[in-house]
Design an enzyme around this catalytic site. Structure first.
Site, PDB file in Angstrom:
ATOM      1  N   GLU A 146       6.681 -20.981  10.882  1.00 20.11           N
ATOM      2  CA  GLU A 146       7.170 -19.984  11.832  1.00 20.11           C
ATOM      3  C   GLU A 146       8.246 -20.553  12.754  1.00 20.11           C
ATOM      4  OE1 GLU A 146       4.382 -19.862  15.773  1.00 20.11           O
ATOM      5  OE2 GLU A 146       3.627 -18.789  14.028  1.00 20.11           O
ATOM      6  N   GLU A 191       0.811  -1.214   0.000  1.00 25.24           N
ATOM      7  CA  GLU A 191       0.000   0.000   0.000  1.00 25.24           C
ATOM      8  C   GLU A 191       0.847   1.267   0.000  1.00 25.24           C
ATOM      9  OE1 GLU A 191      -2.678  -0.480   3.287  1.00 25.24           O
ATOM     10  OE2 GLU A 191      -4.164  -1.487   2.033  1.00 25.24           O
TER      11      GLU A 191
END
Length: 281
Positions: free
Chosen positions: A115, A84
Site C-alpha cells: 500500500e 458480483e
C-alpha cells in the site's frame, strides 16, 4: 497542527476495555451496538454519495469506465463488487474494474507493505488505457493510504475525475478527490481494526453505488434482475419465475426454462419473443 490521533478517528482507542474478559454474549452485543452506528454515519454522508454517483453516471454515459482503487479491506471489498455486479446485472468485466496493489492476483496476499507503492496503481491504470472519460474511486479508511493518494494525484494531473470513500475527516485523500465522501464511523471495537465498522460502511456504499448505477442504466426493470446471468439452478429458477410473472400467458415452466436457457436471461428471452412477433407481423 493537530496530531495524528486527533486527525485519525479510526485509530482512536476503542470505547470498550478488557475485551479478553468478555463473554461471547457481551462481545456480540457490543459489536452489534457499534455496527448500528454505521448506517447513521452513511445517512449523514448521503448528499455527498448522491453527488458521487451522479458524477460516475455521467462518465459512464460517455462510454467511460469506473475504476475502484484500494488496499486491504477496502480494495478487497471493491474487487468483490466488480465480480458480483457482473452476474447480478449481466455485464462484462470492463465497465467496472478494480485496481489492487500488485494486481488482482495479489488479492489474497497479506503483504500490506504494497500500500506504500506510489507508482504501481497508476501504472495499472495506464496499462488499461485510462482516459478522461473514465472515473477513479479510491477507498481508504484512514484517508492517507499512499497507494490510493498517489493514484488520485496522478489522475488530477491527467484531468481524470475522481472520488473517494474515507472514514476520517479532512483526510489527504479526500482533499485530492473531486467528489469526496467522508463517512465518520468512529473508533473501532478493536482499536484500529478498520475491517469492522469502516469496512462495513465501505461495503454498504459499494452496494449503493453499483446498484444505483446499474438501475439507472436500465439493467433492472420494476424491481427484478431481468439481466442476471444464468450461472446456477437457483438463478435459472428465479429467471423462469420472473419471466412467467411478467408474461402470464406463458404457463408451462419447462417451456419457459428452455426459452430462458436459449436466450441467456429474462430480458433477452423477452426480446427474442418480441423480434419473432415483429417478424410475424
Amino acid at each position: 497542527m493537530p496530531n495524528k490521533e486527533e486527525k485519525r478517528i479510526t485509530e482512536q482507542s476503542s470505547l470498550y476495555e478488557h475485551l479478553e474478559k468478555m463473554s461471547v454474549a457481551e462481545l456480540t452485543a457490543h459489536i452489534n451496538e457499534e455496527n448500528k452506528k454505521v448506517a447513521l454515519a452513511i445517512e449523514e454522508a448521503l448528499p455527498a454519495i448522491n453527488q458521487l454517483i451522479s458524477a460516475i453516471e455521467g462518465q459512464l454515459k460517455k462510454g467511460g469506465r469506473l475504476f475502484y482503487a484500494g488496499c486491504g479491506t477496502g480494495g478487497r471489498l471493491a474487487t468483490l463488487d466488480t465480480i458480483e455486479v457482473q452476474n447480478t446485472y449481466g455485464i462484462d468485466g470492463s465497465q467496472i474494474q478494480a485496481i489492487f496493489p500488485g494486481g488482482i492476483g495479489c488479492l489474497t496476499q497479506t503483504r500490506e507493505s504494497r500500500e506504500d507503492d506510489l507508482e504501481n496503481g497508476w501504472h495499472q491504470l495506464c496499462d488499461k488505457h485510462i482516459s478522461k472519460h473514465d472515473f477513479v474511486l479510491g477507498f481508504s479508511a484512514s484517508g492517507t493510504t499512499p497507494f490510493v493518494l498517489s493514484i488520485l494525484q496522478h489522475c488530477k494531473e491527467a484531468g481524470i475525475p475522481t472520488g473517494c470513500i474515507v472514514n476520517n475527516p479532512h483526510a489527504p485523500i479526500a482533499q485530492a478527490a473531486d467528489y469526496p465522501v467522508e463517512v465518520i464511523t468512529g473508533p473501532e471495537f478493536v482499536t484500529g481494526s478498520t475491517r469492522m465498522k469502516a469496512g462495513s460502511s465501505q461495503k454498504m456504499i459499494l452496494d449503493m453505488i453499483s446498484t444505483s448505477l446499474q438501475i439507472r442504466q436500465g439493467r433492472v426493470e420494476g424491481n427484478k434482475m431481468v439481466n442476471a446471468k444464468l450461472i446456477n439452478h437457483k438463478l435459472i429458477d428465479r429467471a423462469c419465475r420472473i419471466f412467467m410473472e411478467r408474461n402470464p400467458e406463458y404457463t408451462d415452466y419447462e417451456e419457459v426454462k428452455l426459452l430462458i436457457l436459449k436466450a441467456g436471461s429474462v430480458k433477452k428471452a423477452e426480446d427474442l419473443l418480441k423480434s419473432k412477433s415483429d417478424l410475424d407481423v
